[in-house]
Scaffold this motif. Structure first.
Motif, PDB file in Angstrom:
ATOM      1  N   ILE A   1       3.504   3.357  -4.847  1.00  0.00           N
ATOM      2  CA  ILE A   1       2.456   2.791  -3.987  1.00  0.00           C
ATOM      3  C   ILE A   1       2.430   3.507  -2.651  1.00  0.00           C
ATOM      4  O   ILE A   1       1.369   3.927  -2.162  1.00  0.00           O
ATOM      5  CB  ILE A   1       2.677   1.281  -3.793  1.00  0.00           C
ATOM      6  CG1 ILE A   1       2.448   0.521  -5.101  1.00  0.00           C
ATOM      7  CG2 ILE A   1       1.753   0.743  -2.701  1.00  0.00           C
ATOM      8  CD1 ILE A   1       2.825  -0.949  -5.035  1.00  0.00           C
ATOM      9  N   GLN A   2       3.602   3.669  -2.032  1.00  0.00           N
ATOM     10  CA  GLN A   2       3.657   4.254  -0.697  1.00  0.00           C
ATOM     11  C   GLN A   2       3.254   5.728  -0.691  1.00  0.00           C
ATOM     12  O   GLN A   2       2.753   6.229   0.319  1.00  0.00           O
ATOM     13  CB  GLN A   2       5.067   4.083  -0.129  1.00  0.00           C
ATOM     14  CG  GLN A   2       5.428   2.619   0.137  1.00  0.00           C
ATOM     15  CD  GLN A   2       6.783   2.473   0.794  1.00  0.00           C
ATOM     16  OE1 GLN A   2       7.032   3.008   1.882  1.00  0.00           O
ATOM     17  NE2 GLN A   2       7.678   1.752   0.140  1.00  0.00           N
ATOM     18  N   SER A   3       3.454   6.401  -1.819  1.00  0.00           N
ATOM     19  CA  SER A   3       3.044   7.809  -1.904  1.00  0.00           C
ATOM     20  C   SER A   3       1.571   7.965  -2.263  1.00  0.00           C
ATOM     21  O   SER A   3       1.058   9.084  -2.304  1.00  0.00           O
ATOM     22  CB  SER A   3       3.898   8.533  -2.951  1.00  0.00           C
ATOM     23  OG  SER A   3       3.633   8.031  -4.257  1.00  0.00           O
TER      24      SER A   3
ATOM     25  N   GLN B   1       2.292  -3.931   0.430  1.00  0.00           N
ATOM     26  CA  GLN B   1       2.328  -2.476   0.577  1.00  0.00           C
ATOM     27  C   GLN B   1       1.032  -1.844   0.070  1.00  0.00           C
ATOM     28  O   GLN B   1       0.488  -0.929   0.697  1.00  0.00           O
ATOM     29  CB  GLN B   1       3.506  -1.897  -0.213  1.00  0.00           C
ATOM     30  CG  GLN B   1       4.880  -2.258   0.324  1.00  0.00           C
ATOM     31  CD  GLN B   1       5.995  -1.719  -0.556  1.00  0.00           C
ATOM     32  OE1 GLN B   1       5.739  -0.986  -1.521  1.00  0.00           O
ATOM     33  NE2 GLN B   1       7.222  -2.082  -0.251  1.00  0.00           N
TER      34      GLN B   1
ATOM     35  N   GLU C   1      11.734  -0.719  -7.051  1.00  0.00           N
ATOM     36  CA  GLU C   1      11.874   0.430  -6.146  1.00  0.00           C
ATOM     37  C   GLU C   1      10.956   1.584  -6.546  1.00  0.00           C
ATOM     38  O   GLU C   1      10.325   2.220  -5.687  1.00  0.00           O
ATOM     39  CB  GLU C   1      13.337   0.900  -6.114  1.00  0.00           C
ATOM     40  CG  GLU C   1      14.311  -0.125  -5.564  1.00  0.00           C
ATOM     41  CD  GLU C   1      13.997  -0.529  -4.127  1.00  0.00           C
ATOM     42  OE1 GLU C   1      13.392   0.291  -3.394  1.00  0.00           O
ATOM     43  OE2 GLU C   1      14.344  -1.656  -3.734  1.00  0.00           O
TER      44      GLU C   1
ATOM     45  N   SER D   1       7.371   0.620  -5.786  1.00  0.00           N
ATOM     46  CA  SER D   1       7.166   0.661  -4.341  1.00  0.00           C
ATOM     47  C   SER D   1       6.960   2.095  -3.864  1.00  0.00           C
ATOM     48  O   SER D   1       6.063   2.379  -3.060  1.00  0.00           O
ATOM     49  CB  SER D   1       8.375   0.037  -3.634  1.00  0.00           C
ATOM     50  OG  SER D   1       8.248   0.157  -2.228  1.00  0.00           O
ATOM     51  N   ALA D   2       7.765   3.010  -4.385  1.00  0.00           N
ATOM     52  CA  ALA D   2       7.639   4.416  -3.999  1.00  0.00           C
ATOM     53  C   ALA D   2       6.299   4.992  -4.437  1.00  0.00           C
ATOM     54  O   ALA D   2       5.661   5.764  -3.706  1.00  0.00           O
ATOM     55  CB  ALA D   2       8.787   5.224  -4.602  1.00  0.00           C
TER      56      ALA D   2
ATOM     57  N   LYS E   1       5.507  -8.666  -1.905  1.00  0.00           N
ATOM     58  CA  LYS E   1       5.941  -7.500  -1.132  1.00  0.00           C
ATOM     59  C   LYS E   1       5.217  -6.239  -1.588  1.00  0.00           C
ATOM     60  O   LYS E   1       4.756  -5.436  -0.766  1.00  0.00           O
ATOM     61  CB  LYS E   1       7.451  -7.314  -1.277  1.00  0.00           C
ATOM     62  CG  LYS E   1       8.269  -8.382  -0.564  1.00  0.00           C
ATOM     63  CD  LYS E   1       9.753  -8.178  -0.787  1.00  0.00           C
ATOM     64  CE  LYS E   1      10.572  -9.264  -0.085  1.00  0.00           C
ATOM     65  NZ  LYS E   1      12.029  -9.100  -0.355  1.00  0.00           N
TER      66      LYS E   1
ATOM     67  N   ARG F   1      -2.012  -1.912   2.324  1.00  0.00           N
ATOM     68  CA  ARG F   1      -1.965  -1.032   3.497  1.00  0.00           C
ATOM     69  C   ARG F   1      -2.421   0.391   3.177  1.00  0.00           C
ATOM     70  O   ARG F   1      -2.587   1.212   4.084  1.00  0.00           O
ATOM     71  CB  ARG F   1      -0.544  -1.002   4.079  1.00  0.00           C
ATOM     72  CG  ARG F   1      -0.124  -2.313   4.741  1.00  0.00           C
ATOM     73  CD  ARG F   1       1.109  -2.129   5.609  1.00  0.00           C
ATOM     74  NE  ARG F   1       2.307  -1.856   4.837  1.00  0.00           N
ATOM     75  CZ  ARG F   1       3.134  -2.796   4.386  1.00  0.00           C
ATOM     76  NH1 ARG F   1       2.889  -4.079   4.628  1.00  0.00           N
ATOM     77  NH2 ARG F   1       4.215  -2.464   3.699  1.00  0.00           N
ATOM     78  N   GLN F   2      -2.608   0.681   1.895  1.00  0.00           N
ATOM     79  CA  GLN F   2      -3.047   2.014   1.493  1.00  0.00           C
ATOM     80  C   GLN F   2      -4.544   2.187   1.759  1.00  0.00           C
ATOM     81  O   GLN F   2      -5.310   1.229   1.748  1.00  0.00           O
ATOM     82  CB  GLN F   2      -2.765   2.246   0.010  1.00  0.00           C
ATOM     83  CG  GLN F   2      -1.303   2.132  -0.372  1.00  0.00           C
ATOM     84  CD  GLN F   2      -0.429   3.120   0.372  1.00  0.00           C
ATOM     85  OE1 GLN F   2      -0.698   4.329   0.385  1.00  0.00           O
ATOM     86  NE2 GLN F   2       0.619   2.610   1.018  1.00  0.00           N
TER      87      GLN F   2
END
Length: 213
Positions: free
Chosen positions: A124-126, A149, A118, A121-122, A145, A152-153
């Motif tokens: 990466i998405q930030s 992610q 988690e 993942s956070a 997964k 997509r950055q």
């Protein structure tokens, strides 16, 4: 604002040296420094570029180091009789692995790493993750997964799968380390230099991962 030591490290990495194999002049960050050992004869790697003696520089890849050892190029460059062991490239790879792994432990203490699905993942998405470090023996599902992610950055993090969960756990002082992110910053930039050098001696990803979507 960067510290004086960080500025000095970056300045040293930007200095140029001549590869004794190809004759090409390149940045120190792309080279491995070697020096005569304490006996004055045996060639030893100096990954930190701090050992005394005249440095002999070789491009950071297995083929170049093996060529330098096999053809006696260390002796030619030093104008002295030097002996390079036949497993010199393997020695460099082993030392680089230890150096890269050890730096992860220091980065965790400095707050530059985050671990766990988690949290990674956070990161990466930030857009804060510079590197995604996955245990080589971890399950494929979570890795896929996270890597989906990452792709997509706008600037996907680098992916490293060199170490087992046990090796990562020992380095980080944690248990069951499968997913880790190295957060962007000066520490990640310095770590990347050794990762890129290691890539010249060993693949950064297990062969089986290359077949994953």
């Amino acid at each position: 604002m960067e510290s004086a030591s960080e500025a000095r490290t970056l300045a040293e990495a930007a200095r140029e040296r001549r590869d004794i194999v190809s004759g090409e002049v390149m940045e120190e960050a792309r080279l491995i420094r070697f020096v005569p050992g304490p006996d004055g004869v045996a060639v030893v790697p100096d990954l930190a570029r701090k050992l005394p003696g005249r440095g002999l520089w070789v491009a950071a890849d297995r083929a170049s180091v093996e060529t330098a050892a096999r053809k006696g190029l260390f002796s030619r460059a030093a104008k002295a009789k030097l002996q390079a062991p036949p497993d010199l490239a393997d020695q460099v790879e082993s030392l680089l692995r230890r150096r890269v792994l050890s730096a992860l432990g220091l980065a965790r203490k400095g707050g530059d790493l985050t671990s766990g699905f988690e949290k990674v993942s956070a990161a990466i998405q930030s857009g804060k993750a510079a590197w995604l470090i996955e245990a080589s023996d971890g399950a494929a599902d979570g890795r896929r997964k996270l890597w989906a992610q990452a792709r997509r950055q706008s600037r996907p993090p680098g992916l490293v799968g060199v170490f087992t969960a046990s090796e990562l756990g020992l380095a980080l002082g944690l248990e069951n380390v499968i997913h880790t992110a190295f957060l962007a910053g000066r520490a990640a930039d310095r770590w990347a230099q050794d990762v890129h050098r290691l890539a010249g001696f060993s693949p950064l990803l297990p062969e089986s991962w290359r077949e994953e979507p």
